[in-house]
Write a protein that holds these residues in place. Structure first.
Motif, PDB file in Angstrom:
ATOM      1  N   THR A  69       0.838  -1.199   0.000  1.00 23.02           N
ATOM      2  CA  THR A  69       0.000   0.000   0.000  1.00 23.02           C
ATOM      3  C   THR A  69       0.873   1.249   0.000  1.00 23.02           C
ATOM      4  O   THR A  69       1.984   1.254   0.524  1.00 23.02           O
ATOM      5  CB  THR A  69      -0.939   0.060   1.224  1.00 23.02           C
ATOM      6  OG1 THR A  69      -0.151   0.117   2.424  1.00 23.02           O
ATOM      7  CG2 THR A  69      -1.862  -1.138   1.263  1.00 23.02           C
ATOM      8  N   PHE A  70       0.320   2.313  -0.603  1.00 22.46           N
ATOM      9  CA  PHE A  70       0.931   3.633  -0.576  1.00 22.46           C
ATOM     10  C   PHE A  70      -0.159   4.623  -0.170  1.00 22.46           C
ATOM     11  O   PHE A  70      -1.264   4.576  -0.705  1.00 22.46           O
ATOM     12  CB  PHE A  70       1.470   4.051  -1.936  1.00 22.46           C
ATOM     13  CG  PHE A  70       2.329   3.020  -2.603  1.00 22.46           C
ATOM     14  CD1 PHE A  70       3.683   2.940  -2.333  1.00 22.46           C
ATOM     15  CD2 PHE A  70       1.787   2.126  -3.512  1.00 22.46           C
ATOM     16  CE1 PHE A  70       4.473   1.996  -2.951  1.00 22.46           C
ATOM     17  CE2 PHE A  70       2.572   1.184  -4.137  1.00 22.46           C
ATOM     18  CZ  PHE A  70       3.927   1.120  -3.854  1.00 22.46           C
ATOM     19  N   SER A  71       0.148   5.517   0.745  1.00 25.84           N
ATOM     20  CA  SER A  71      -0.784   6.567   1.129  1.00 25.84           C
ATOM     21  C   SER A  71      -0.070   7.902   1.022  1.00 25.84           C
ATOM     22  O   SER A  71       1.080   8.040   1.453  1.00 25.84           O
ATOM     23  CB  SER A  71      -1.285   6.371   2.563  1.00 25.84           C
ATOM     24  OG  SER A  71      -1.957   5.131   2.698  1.00 25.84           O
ATOM     25  N   GLY A  72      -0.735   8.890   0.428  1.00 27.01           N
ATOM     26  CA  GLY A  72      -0.155  10.212   0.290  1.00 27.01           C
ATOM     27  C   GLY A  72      -1.122  11.271   0.760  1.00 27.01           C
ATOM     28  O   GLY A  72      -2.352  11.138   0.599  1.00 27.01           O
ATOM     29  N   TYR A  73      -0.583  12.341   1.359  1.00 26.33           N
ATOM     30  CA  TYR A  73      -1.423  13.429   1.864  1.00 26.33           C
ATOM     31  C   TYR A  73      -0.809  14.774   1.501  1.00 26.33           C
ATOM     32  O   TYR A  73       0.407  14.964   1.622  1.00 26.33           O
ATOM     33  CB  TYR A  73      -1.552  13.348   3.383  1.00 26.33           C
ATOM     34  CG  TYR A  73      -2.190  14.583   3.990  1.00 26.33           C
ATOM     35  CD1 TYR A  73      -3.572  14.723   4.019  1.00 26.33           C
ATOM     36  CD2 TYR A  73      -1.407  15.611   4.505  1.00 26.33           C
ATOM     37  CE1 TYR A  73      -4.158  15.855   4.547  1.00 26.33           C
ATOM     38  CE2 TYR A  73      -1.983  16.746   5.040  1.00 26.33           C
ATOM     39  CZ  TYR A  73      -3.361  16.870   5.062  1.00 26.33           C
ATOM     40  OH  TYR A  73      -3.940  18.002   5.579  1.00 26.33           O
ATOM     41  N   THR A  74      -1.651  15.669   1.019  1.00 23.33           N
ATOM     42  CA  THR A  74      -1.292  17.075   0.904  1.00 23.33           C
ATOM     43  C   THR A  74      -2.475  17.886   1.426  1.00 23.33           C
ATOM     44  O   THR A  74      -3.636  17.437   1.329  1.00 23.33           O
ATOM     45  CB  THR A  74      -0.997  17.483  -0.551  1.00 23.33           C
ATOM     46  OG1 THR A  74      -2.191  17.350  -1.340  1.00 23.33           O
ATOM     47  CG2 THR A  74       0.116  16.642  -1.150  1.00 23.33           C
ATOM     48  N   PRO A  75      -2.226  19.066   1.984  1.00 21.23           N
ATOM     49  CA  PRO A  75      -3.345  19.887   2.469  1.00 21.23           C
ATOM     50  C   PRO A  75      -4.364  20.202   1.389  1.00 21.23           C
ATOM     51  O   PRO A  75      -5.558  20.359   1.671  1.00 21.23           O
ATOM     52  CB  PRO A  75      -2.641  21.157   2.977  1.00 21.23           C
ATOM     53  CG  PRO A  75      -1.256  20.718   3.321  1.00 21.23           C
ATOM     54  CD  PRO A  75      -0.912  19.668   2.305  1.00 21.23           C
TER      55      PRO A  75
END
Length: 252
Positions: free
Chosen positions: A165-171
C-alpha cells in the motif's frame, strides 16, 4: 578453570560480533526490477473510485496505470491510462475511448515501488498472525515527507520488498491510498511503457508538476466521469471483475 575462561572469551567474542549488527539501522529496500499486478485507489471520502492493472519498470523509472470501468454485465466499457515517466518528469493521461492524450508535468520526489533513501521506518508488523507458518506476513511500514507540506506512508513486505500500500497526503488534496495486489515478477508487454501513437503531438501543458497521488486522483475522477452514474458497478463488484480477468472483456 580453563573451561570457564574459554566460555567467557566466547561470550565476549559473540558480543563484539553482534553489537555492530544490532546497531545498524534498517535501510529502505529495493523492489524487483520488473513487476506487474493490480491496483485500486481510495480517496479520503472512503469511496473506491478506480481499479485496474499496473506495470512497473525500475531501471527505466516508468509506471503504467490502466484503469477499467465495468458495466453491470461484467464487460469493460472504458479504459483510461496514465503512463508516468519519472526520469523525464512527465506523465501521459490517455483516454482510449476518445483516442485523446494529455502530457503533463510530474513531480518526482516520490516514485512508487521505490522508497526514497530518506524514508524512516515506522515499524515492523505481522499482517495476520505469526503463530504458525502461512498465517501472517511480515511487513515494514515506512513514512516520509512530500513537497508542499505533504506526507507519505508505504508498506512493503520484509522478504522480497513487494509493495502493498501507498498513502499520500497534501493539504490541498487530502489523503489518497493506493493498494496493490497479485504482483508477478516481470512484464509481458514492453509497449506498456511507450505512449500510444496518438500521443505523438501532445504538447506539455503549462501547469505545476503534480505528485503520483494527485495524478491518480485525476485518473479516478476521469474514470468516474467516463462511466456515468448509471453504468458503474459497486466497489465490491469492481474488485470481483478485476480479479476474475477471464470473465471480463472489452465491448469497445
Amino acid at each position: 578453570m580453563d573451561t570457564m575462561m574459554n566460555f567467557l572469551l566466547l561470550l565476549s567474542g559473540l558480543h563484539l560480533l553482534l553489537a555492530p549488527a544490532s546497531a545498524q539501522e534498517v535501510q529502505p529496500c529495493e523492489t524487483p526490477l520488473l513487476m506487474s499486478g493490480g491496483f485500486s485507489v481510495m480517496l479520503a471520502t472512503g469511496q473506491m473510485t478506480s481499479s485496474g492493472k499496473i506495470s512497473y519498470d525500475a531501471p527505466g523509472q516508468k509506471v503504467r496505470f490502466r484503469a477499467y470501468g465495468f458495466n453491470s454485465d461484467m464487460t469493460v466499457n472504458s479504459t483510461v491510462d496514465q503512463l508516468m515517466l519519472f526520469s523525464e518528469k512527465v506523465y501521459y493521461e490517455i483516454d482510449w475511448s476518445r483516442f485523446s492524450c494529455k502530457k503533463k508535468a510530474l513531480e518526482t520526489s516520490y516514485v512508487p515501488m521505490q522508497l526514497p533513501k530518506e524514508s524512516q521506518l515506522f515499524g515492523k508488523v505481522y499482517m495476520g498472525s505469526s503463530s504458525s507458518w502461512g498465517m501472517g506476513l511480515l511487513v515494514n511500514n515506512w513514512y516520509g515527507e512530500l513537497p508542499n507540506n505533504g506526507l507519505y506512508n508505504a508498506v512493503f513486505t520484509e522478504y522480497g520488498c513487494i509493495p502493498l500500500t501507498f498513502s499520500g497526503y497534501t493539504p490541498a488534496t487530502g489523503w489518497t491510498m493506493v493498494s496493490t495486489f497479485n504482483w508477478v515478477l516481470g512484464n509481458v508487454d514492453p509497449m506498456d511503457y511507450v505512449p500510444p501513437f496518438f500521443c505523438a503531438n501532445a504538447a506539455l501543458e503549462k501547469s505545476a508538476p503534480v505528485s503520483m497521488f494527485e495524478a491518480l486522483q485525476s485518473l479516478a475522477a476521469k474514470q468516474h466521469r467516463s462511466l456515468g452514474a448509471g453504468t458503474a458497478l459497486d466497489p465490491i463488484s469492481r474488485v470481483r471483475c478485476l480479479s476474475a480477468a477471464t470473465r471480463c472483456h472489452c465491448d469497445q
